[in-house]
Design a protein around this motif. Structure first.
Motif, PDB file in Angstrom:
ATOM      1  N   ARG A  12     -44.477  20.706  16.014  1.00  7.85           N
ATOM      2  CA  ARG A  12     -43.501  21.772  16.240  1.00  7.85           C
ATOM      3  C   ARG A  12     -44.031  23.137  15.804  1.00  7.85           C
ATOM      4  NH1 ARG A  12     -37.994  19.981  16.658  1.00  7.85           N
ATOM      5  NH2 ARG A  12     -37.820  17.704  16.550  1.00  7.85           N
ATOM      6  N   ALA A  13     -44.820  23.158  14.745  1.00  5.81           N
ATOM      7  CA  ALA A  13     -45.291  24.437  14.207  1.00  5.81           C
ATOM      8  C   ALA A  13     -46.205  25.164  15.188  1.00  5.81           C
ATOM      9  CB  ALA A  13     -46.016  24.205  12.881  1.00  5.81           C
ATOM     10  N   THR A  14     -47.089  24.428  15.850  1.00  2.00           N
ATOM     11  CA  THR A  14     -48.052  25.044  16.765  1.00  2.00           C
ATOM     12  C   THR A  14     -47.666  24.899  18.226  1.00  2.00           C
ATOM     13  OG1 THR A  14     -49.372  23.003  16.780  1.00  2.00           O
ATOM     14  CG2 THR A  14     -49.926  24.682  15.134  1.00  2.00           C
ATOM     15  N   GLN A  15     -46.538  24.224  18.508  1.00  2.00           N
ATOM     16  CA  GLN A  15     -46.096  24.014  19.888  1.00  2.00           C
ATOM     17  C   GLN A  15     -47.181  23.319  20.713  1.00  2.00           C
ATOM     18  OE1 GLN A  15     -42.814  25.030  21.388  1.00  2.00           O
ATOM     19  NE2 GLN A  15     -42.571  24.733  19.191  1.00  2.00           N
ATOM     20  N   THR A  16     -47.760  22.272  20.125  1.00  2.00           N
ATOM     21  CA  THR A  16     -48.801  21.503  20.807  1.00  2.00           C
ATOM     22  C   THR A  16     -48.373  20.041  20.897  1.00  2.00           C
ATOM     23  OG1 THR A  16     -49.962  21.272  18.692  1.00  2.00           O
ATOM     24  CG2 THR A  16     -50.713  23.011  20.196  1.00  2.00           C
ATOM     25  N   TYR A  17     -48.931  19.358  21.893  1.00  2.00           N
ATOM     26  CA  TYR A  17     -48.607  17.957  22.158  1.00  2.00           C
ATOM     27  C   TYR A  17     -49.905  17.203  22.412  1.00  2.00           C
ATOM     28  CZ  TYR A  17     -44.112  20.228  23.013  1.00  2.00           C
ATOM     29  OH  TYR A  17     -42.979  21.002  22.896  1.00  2.00           O
ATOM     30  N   LEU A  26     -56.525  11.229  24.238  1.00  3.35           N
ATOM     31  CA  LEU A  26     -56.730  11.378  25.676  1.00  3.35           C
ATOM     32  C   LEU A  26     -56.593  12.829  26.134  1.00  3.35           C
ATOM     33  CD1 LEU A  26     -54.712   8.278  26.997  1.00  3.35           C
ATOM     34  CD2 LEU A  26     -57.167   8.436  26.492  1.00  3.35           C
ATOM     35  N   LEU A  27     -55.434  13.435  25.882  1.00  2.00           N
ATOM     36  CA  LEU A  27     -55.154  14.783  26.383  1.00  2.00           C
ATOM     37  C   LEU A  27     -54.377  15.584  25.340  1.00  2.00           C
ATOM     38  CD1 LEU A  27     -54.018  13.957  30.043  1.00  2.00           C
ATOM     39  CD2 LEU A  27     -56.166  15.065  29.377  1.00  2.00           C
ATOM     40  N   ALA A  28     -54.439  16.896  25.491  1.00  2.77           N
ATOM     41  CA  ALA A  28     -53.679  17.798  24.629  1.00  2.77           C
ATOM     42  C   ALA A  28     -53.022  18.870  25.491  1.00  2.77           C
ATOM     43  CB  ALA A  28     -54.587  18.442  23.583  1.00  2.77           C
ATOM     44  N   ALA A  29     -51.894  19.385  25.038  1.00  2.74           N
ATOM     45  CA  ALA A  29     -51.169  20.435  25.763  1.00  2.74           C
ATOM     46  C   ALA A  29     -50.646  21.459  24.779  1.00  2.74           C
ATOM     47  CB  ALA A  29     -50.016  19.841  26.571  1.00  2.74           C
ATOM     48  N   ARG A  30     -50.615  22.702  25.227  1.00  6.76           N
ATOM     49  CA  ARG A  30     -50.117  23.811  24.401  1.00  6.76           C
ATOM     50  C   ARG A  30     -49.054  24.566  25.175  1.00  6.76           C
ATOM     51  NH1 ARG A  30     -51.871  29.165  23.950  1.00  6.76           N
ATOM     52  NH2 ARG A  30     -53.671  28.651  25.284  1.00  6.76           N
ATOM     53  N   LYS A  31     -47.936  24.824  24.519  1.00  2.37           N
ATOM     54  CA  LYS A  31     -46.815  25.509  25.148  1.00  2.37           C
ATOM     55  C   LYS A  31     -47.004  27.016  25.056  1.00  2.37           C
ATOM     56  CE  LYS A  31     -41.737  25.566  25.123  1.00  2.37           C
ATOM     57  NZ  LYS A  31     -40.524  25.012  24.479  1.00  2.37           N
ATOM     58  N   CYS A  32     -46.869  27.692  26.196  1.00  2.00           N
ATOM     59  CA  CYS A  32     -47.014  29.151  26.255  1.00  2.00           C
ATOM     60  C   CYS A  32     -45.751  29.736  26.873  1.00  2.00           C
ATOM     61  CB  CYS A  32     -48.240  29.545  27.082  1.00  2.00           C
ATOM     62  SG  CYS A  32     -49.790  28.847  26.486  1.00  2.00           S
ATOM     63  N   GLY A  55     -39.631   8.357  16.864  1.00  4.22           N
ATOM     64  CA  GLY A  55     -39.670   9.049  15.583  1.00  4.22           C
ATOM     65  C   GLY A  55     -39.318  10.507  15.772  1.00  4.22           C
ATOM     66  N   LYS A  56     -39.341  11.269  14.668  1.00  3.24           N
ATOM     67  CA  LYS A  56     -38.944  12.675  14.741  1.00  3.24           C
ATOM     68  C   LYS A  56     -39.813  13.444  15.731  1.00  3.24           C
ATOM     69  CE  LYS A  56     -38.284  16.805  11.905  1.00  3.24           C
ATOM     70  NZ  LYS A  56     -38.378  17.397  10.534  1.00  3.24           N
ATOM     71  N   ASP A  57     -41.111  13.229  15.687  1.00  2.00           N
ATOM     72  CA  ASP A  57     -42.030  13.911  16.588  1.00  2.00           C
ATOM     73  C   ASP A  57     -43.000  12.921  17.228  1.00  2.00           C
ATOM     74  OD1 ASP A  57     -41.265  16.736  16.240  1.00  2.00           O
ATOM     75  OD2 ASP A  57     -41.914  16.425  14.161  1.00  2.00           O
ATOM     76  N   LEU A  58     -42.509  11.730  17.512  1.00  2.00           N
ATOM     77  CA  LEU A  58     -43.340  10.667  18.080  1.00  2.00           C
ATOM     78  C   LEU A  58     -42.607  10.010  19.251  1.00  2.00           C
ATOM     79  CD1 LEU A  58     -46.098   9.361  17.553  1.00  2.00           C
ATOM     80  CD2 LEU A  58     -44.944   7.669  16.141  1.00  2.00           C
ATOM     81  N   PHE A  59     -43.311   9.889  20.386  1.00  2.00           N
ATOM     82  CA  PHE A  59     -42.704   9.368  21.610  1.00  2.00           C
ATOM     83  C   PHE A  59     -43.689   8.415  22.301  1.00  2.00           C
ATOM     84  CE2 PHE A  59     -41.204  13.553  20.614  1.00  2.00           C
ATOM     85  CZ  PHE A  59     -39.844  13.538  20.854  1.00  2.00           C
TER      86      PHE A  59
END
Length: 408
Positions: free
Chosen positions: A136-141, A158-164, A376-380
């Motif tokens: 949540r702090a960096t808006q990354t997945y 595998l992959l990473a994503a950043r929210k802009c 989880g809180k930040d786990l899907f």
């Protein structure tokens, strides 16, 4: 002795023999005097040493080499041990050529081996079980491949994503590198873009998903400051899917309703014997300069890709819809059967199946192609199968994280 230790021992042995032969030849050529040595830089010396090592490995009999690589590929079935297969492909050209032939696409093998596997459809028999971690702090997945039957473990990245965030939309930049998720990077492979309300999304692939794919917005050069820089391989915007969430104008609380139109996949792909486009390799880029990161294709993949690419342009597009949940009287909530893969109730949870609009309802269309749920809180968790890929699945799941003003 492990395979990695065996490889290192063989490499040291070949290197010592080669150095001994070079010293003997130079002594004979110089007649006992000190030989002349040309001044070379560290880059030239490293290139010469690498070429020498590759020539040693290339001298192995092809039949023996193929037998060894086949056994390694069969024995190293899952990560992290499967990295030995990738290491073998980076030894030299002869090893790489044979590895191209014996490593199968995820559709047939159910395995993710090389980066290009993330752009290829998942397995027909069974699903690939992954999970997403949110920061949540960096808006990354971050997308990981599950290595055990547990809901979450260390996983294989595998992959990473950043929210802009932008004034009129939101972009999720998707990359192969968790430390560099910029669009100008060589590891950038696509993005997800939303509208202002967060009800409609478009998934863009940075590379053509099939021959003849039309780029939505192409720029032959990037402008950095006052200088114009032409990239080696410009990242394109090829739309591969459109995601829409139904507007909730009356404010009634309930489960979300979503549709996904897969632009690059024909509707017949979910039928028996259907084919979906399969990307066989990335365009040449800076990634190809690293021998340990190779993008391969097999002979069968080339044939299947040519057929599916033509059909994707002519046939009706595949439409996915979320499976309607049922109301549970005792729990007083909407429920779906995630078969133990989801443990926390959330409006983000969904299961996608083929839409009835593609044809009459049958057993193939009842199969869950993609399911996403909270544990989880930040786990899907994220489980997907044929005919969509890990990249497409990850992008669809990212759309569920975005705020939807008119839906909730």
């Amino acid at each position: 002795m492990s395979f990695r230790s065996l490889i290192q021992e063989m490499r040291d042995e070949f290197g010592s023999i080669s150095r001994h032969n070079l010293r003997s030849r130079s002594h004979r050529a110089g007649g006992g005097h000190a030989p002349r040595v040309a001044a070379v830089g560290p880059v030239e010396a490293a290139a010469a040493q690498q070429q020498q090592q590759q020539s040693c490995w290339a001298q192995l009999p092809p039949e023996l080499l193929r037998e060894v690589l086949v056994r390694i590929e069969e024995s190293e079935g899952w990560w992290p041990s499967r990295r030995d297969v990738v290491a073998c492909a980076g030894v030299c050209r002869s090893w790489r050529g044979i590895t191209k032939e014996i490593v199968h696409v995820p559709e047939a093998s159910g395995k993710l081996t090389f980066p290009i596997s993330l752009k290829q459809p998942g397995p027909r028999d069974g699903t690939l079980k992954c999970f997403i971690r949110r920061n949540r702090a960096t808006q990354t997945y971050y997308l990981y491949l599950g290595l055990t039957e547990a809901l979450a473990d260390d996983g294989k990245f595998l992959l990473a994503a950043r929210k802009c965030r932008k004034p009129t939309c939101t972009d999720y930049l998707i990359s192969l590198d968790m430390s560099d998720m910029s669009k100008g990077s060589n590891t950038y492979i696509g993005k997800l873009r939303s509208n202002f309300l967060g009800t409609k999304f478009t998934v863009y692939d940075a590379h053509p998903p099939y021959d003849g794919a039309v780029v939505s917005k192409s720029r032959s050069a990037r402008v950095i400051g006052l200088n114009q820089v032409s990239p080696r391989v410009p990242a394109g915007n090829y739309p591969v899917s459109h995601i829409s969430y139904e507007l909730n104008v009356l404010g009634a609380r309930g489960p979300r309703r979503m549709n996904c139109i897969m632009d690059s996949i024909p509707a017949s792909a979910v039928e028996e014997g259907g084919k979906a486009p399969t990307q066989t390799e990335f365009p040449l880029s800076g990634l190809d300069s690293f021998p340990s990161i190779s993008f391969f294709r097999s002979k069968s993949a080339r044939i299947d890709s040519a057929t599916s690419q033509i059909s994707a342009q002519k046939e009706e597009k595949l439409v996915l819809r979320n499976k309607s949940p049922r109301w549970h009287e005792q729990l007083q909530c909407w429920c779906l059967n995630f078969r133990g893969r989801v443990t926390v109730a959330s409006v983000k949870n969904f299961q996608l199946v083929a839409s009835d609009e593609n044809g009459p309802t049958n057993q193939e269309q009842d199969k869950v192609i993609l399911q996403f749920g909270k544990i989880g809180k930040d786990l899907f968790t994220m489980d997907y199968r044929y005919p969509i890929s890990a990249f497409q699945s990850f992008a669809i799941c990212l759309s569920s994280f975005d705020t939807k003003i008119a839906c909730e």
